[in-house]
Design a protein around this motif. Structure first.
Motif, PDB file in Angstrom:
ATOM      1  N   LEU A 166       1.096  -0.025   5.637  1.00  0.00           N
ATOM      2  CA  LEU A 166       2.662  -0.231   6.309  1.00  0.00           C
ATOM      3  C   LEU A 166       3.240  -1.551   6.028  1.00  0.00           C
ATOM      4  O   LEU A 166       4.232  -1.574   5.678  1.00  0.00           O
ATOM      5  CB  LEU A 166       2.521   0.461   7.596  1.00  0.00           C
ATOM      6  N   SER A 167       2.402  -2.675   6.287  1.00  0.00           N
ATOM      7  CA  SER A 167       2.767  -3.897   6.184  1.00  0.00           C
ATOM      8  C   SER A 167       3.194  -4.256   4.590  1.00  0.00           C
ATOM      9  O   SER A 167       4.275  -4.979   4.517  1.00  0.00           O
ATOM     10  CB  SER A 167       1.805  -4.777   6.745  1.00  0.00           C
ATOM     11  N   ALA A 168       2.335  -3.728   3.757  1.00  0.00           N
ATOM     12  CA  ALA A 168       2.505  -4.224   2.410  1.00  0.00           C
ATOM     13  C   ALA A 168       3.832  -3.516   1.844  1.00  0.00           C
ATOM     14  O   ALA A 168       4.806  -3.795   1.095  1.00  0.00           O
ATOM     15  CB  ALA A 168       1.419  -3.627   1.476  1.00  0.00           C
ATOM     16  N   CYS A 169       4.027  -2.425   2.391  1.00  0.00           N
ATOM     17  CA  CYS A 169       5.259  -1.245   2.024  1.00  0.00           C
ATOM     18  C   CYS A 169       6.503  -2.190   2.750  1.00  0.00           C
ATOM     19  O   CYS A 169       7.457  -2.078   1.948  1.00  0.00           O
ATOM     20  CB  CYS A 169       5.140   0.072   2.595  1.00  0.00           C
ATOM     21  N   SER A 170       6.341  -2.531   3.990  1.00  0.00           N
ATOM     22  CA  SER A 170       7.476  -3.039   4.515  1.00  0.00           C
ATOM     23  C   SER A 170       8.045  -4.430   3.789  1.00  0.00           C
ATOM     24  O   SER A 170       9.240  -4.575   3.513  1.00  0.00           O
ATOM     25  CB  SER A 170       7.148  -3.416   5.987  1.00  0.00           C
ATOM     26  N   ARG A 171       7.115  -5.308   3.403  1.00  0.00           N
ATOM     27  CA  ARG A 171       7.101  -6.509   2.555  1.00  0.00           C
ATOM     28  C   ARG A 171       7.619  -6.387   1.237  1.00  0.00           C
ATOM     29  O   ARG A 171       8.503  -7.004   0.831  1.00  0.00           O
ATOM     30  CB  ARG A 171       5.968  -7.487   2.583  1.00  0.00           C
ATOM     31  N   GLY A 172       7.392  -5.169   0.671  1.00  0.00           N
ATOM     32  CA  GLY A 172       7.638  -4.937  -0.673  1.00  0.00           C
ATOM     33  C   GLY A 172       8.921  -4.192  -0.811  1.00  0.00           C
ATOM     34  O   GLY A 172       9.267  -3.734  -1.818  1.00  0.00           O
ATOM     35  N   GLY A 173       9.487  -3.654   0.184  1.00  0.00           N
ATOM     36  CA  GLY A 173      10.791  -2.870   0.297  1.00  0.00           C
ATOM     37  C   GLY A 173      10.448  -1.474   0.046  1.00  0.00           C
ATOM     38  O   GLY A 173      11.449  -0.752  -0.618  1.00  0.00           O
ATOM     39  N   LEU A 174       9.108  -1.143   0.095  1.00  0.00           N
ATOM     40  CA  LEU A 174       8.872   0.498  -0.075  1.00  0.00           C
ATOM     41  C   LEU A 174       8.892   1.339   1.032  1.00  0.00           C
ATOM     42  O   LEU A 174       7.890   1.946   1.649  1.00  0.00           O
ATOM     43  CB  LEU A 174       7.691   0.391  -0.786  1.00  0.00           C
ATOM     44  N   VAL A 175      10.075   1.190   1.517  1.00  0.00           N
ATOM     45  CA  VAL A 175      10.225   1.885   2.980  1.00  0.00           C
ATOM     46  C   VAL A 175       9.660   3.241   2.836  1.00  0.00           C
ATOM     47  O   VAL A 175       9.212   3.985   3.588  1.00  0.00           O
ATOM     48  CB  VAL A 175      11.564   1.615   3.524  1.00  0.00           C
ATOM     49  N   GLU A 176      10.378   4.243   1.819  1.00  0.00           N
ATOM     50  CA  GLU A 176      10.052   5.618   1.650  1.00  0.00           C
ATOM     51  C   GLU A 176       8.603   5.804   1.502  1.00  0.00           C
ATOM     52  O   GLU A 176       8.017   6.655   2.024  1.00  0.00           O
ATOM     53  CB  GLU A 176      10.764   6.046   0.484  1.00  0.00           C
ATOM     54  N   LYS A 177       7.982   4.866   0.901  1.00  0.00           N
ATOM     55  CA  LYS A 177       6.455   5.065   0.618  1.00  0.00           C
ATOM     56  C   LYS A 177       5.715   4.730   2.000  1.00  0.00           C
ATOM     57  O   LYS A 177       4.805   5.716   2.029  1.00  0.00           O
ATOM     58  CB  LYS A 177       5.937   4.238  -0.522  1.00  0.00           C
ATOM     59  N   GLY A 178       6.171   3.770   2.606  1.00  0.00           N
ATOM     60  CA  GLY A 178       5.570   3.514   3.926  1.00  0.00           C
ATOM     61  C   GLY A 178       5.698   4.775   4.895  1.00  0.00           C
ATOM     62  O   GLY A 178       4.673   5.146   5.749  1.00  0.00           O
ATOM     63  N   LEU A 179       6.868   5.318   4.801  1.00  0.00           N
ATOM     64  CA  LEU A 179       7.218   6.453   5.771  1.00  0.00           C
ATOM     65  C   LEU A 179       6.282   7.701   5.321  1.00  0.00           C
ATOM     66  O   LEU A 179       5.647   8.368   6.215  1.00  0.00           O
ATOM     67  CB  LEU A 179       8.699   6.905   5.801  1.00  0.00           C
ATOM     68  N   GLN A 180       6.007   7.740   3.940  1.00  0.00           N
ATOM     69  CA  GLN A 180       5.270   8.778   3.525  1.00  0.00           C
ATOM     70  C   GLN A 180       3.776   8.684   3.957  1.00  0.00           C
ATOM     71  O   GLN A 180       3.248   9.721   4.415  1.00  0.00           O
ATOM     72  CB  GLN A 180       5.033   8.740   1.915  1.00  0.00           C
ATOM     73  N   TYR A 181       3.180   7.593   4.086  1.00  0.00           N
ATOM     74  CA  TYR A 181       1.838   7.226   4.406  1.00  0.00           C
ATOM     75  C   TYR A 181       1.740   7.437   6.057  1.00  0.00           C
ATOM     76  O   TYR A 181       0.766   7.815   6.432  1.00  0.00           O
ATOM     77  CB  TYR A 181       1.438   5.840   4.015  1.00  0.00           C
ATOM     78  N   PHE A 182       2.766   7.129   6.618  1.00  0.00           N
ATOM     79  CA  PHE A 182       2.827   7.215   8.033  1.00  0.00           C
ATOM     80  C   PHE A 182       2.882   8.445   8.483  1.00  0.00           C
ATOM     81  O   PHE A 182       2.141   8.843   9.490  1.00  0.00           O
ATOM     82  CB  PHE A 182       4.111   6.461   8.727  1.00  0.00           C
ATOM     83  N   GLU A 183       3.253   9.392   7.882  1.00  0.00           N
ATOM     84  CA  GLU A 183       3.597  10.767   8.149  1.00  0.00           C
ATOM     85  C   GLU A 183       2.193  11.557   7.844  1.00  0.00           C
ATOM     86  O   GLU A 183       1.488  12.508   8.304  1.00  0.00           O
ATOM     87  CB  GLU A 183       4.622  11.390   7.470  1.00  0.00           C
TER      88      GLU A 183
END
Length: 183
Positions: A166-183
């Motif tokens: 999630l940190s990597a997604c946040s730093r990399g601007g990959l919000v949708e990908k991070g949200l996908q992993y979060f769910e």
């Protein structure tokens, strides 16, 4: 026991009273220091243990390397890496995992990755150590790729793994990908 209760001074007192120390007693004190935020003391007692004629086992060496990682002491950690190679303790997953974490925390991702690749056996900690190193230094694509590979081989990520992703997604601007992993 004292160290686990965060009473490091009492632990030191008891340790000093031991007349016939062995690797287990030295390691217990070293780990106590490391787990209570006294990483420099952990490294010092490691050297004292060796001066007293005791060789580390895999748990001792992995623990002192972890203390170096907490200090972000790449130079000392590299010396312990050499010791692991010479002693043969590098073959223990605990030692290799500690080194992957050390190199990752110090920003030496090439060394971290090389160790990971050279390991005969990897566990969830191995994968998470490399993944969080990538995440810490903003390597979002490498983090996600490693996470996907981890899932494909059937390993179960833990909370630390997810925080790294999630940190990597946040730093990399990959919000949708991070949200996908979060769910």
């Amino acid at each position: 026991m004292y160290s686990k209760c965060k009473s490091i001074k009492s632990g030191e007192t008891m340790f000093k009273r031991i007349t016939q120390k062995n690797v287990v007693s030295w390691t217990a004190m070293l780990v106590g220091y490391g787990q209570n935020g006294f990483s420099e003391e952990a490294v010092k007692i490691f050297f004292e243990m060796q001066r007293n004629g005791f060789n580390p086992d895999d748990f001792t060496l992995g623990s002192v390397i972890s203390s170096c990682a907490n200090l972000a002491s790449l130079e000392e950690g590299a010396q312990f890496h050499c010791q692991a190679l010479v002693s043969g303790l590098i073959s223990f997953v605990t030692v290799s995992n500690a080194l992957i974490t050390l190199y990752g925390k110090c920003g030496s991702m090439e060394d971290s990755y090389q160790l990971f690749v050279e390991m005969n056996t990897r566990d969830e900690v191995s994968w998470t150590a490399l993944l969080t190193g990538y995440a810490q230094f903003g390597k979002a694509n490498e983090t996600i790729d490693l996470f996907e590979r981890m899932l494909v081989i059937g390993l179960k990520p833990d909370g630390v793994t997810f925080i790294g992703v999630l940190s990597a997604c946040s730093r990399g601007g990959l919000v949708e990908k991070g949200l996908q992993y979060f769910e």
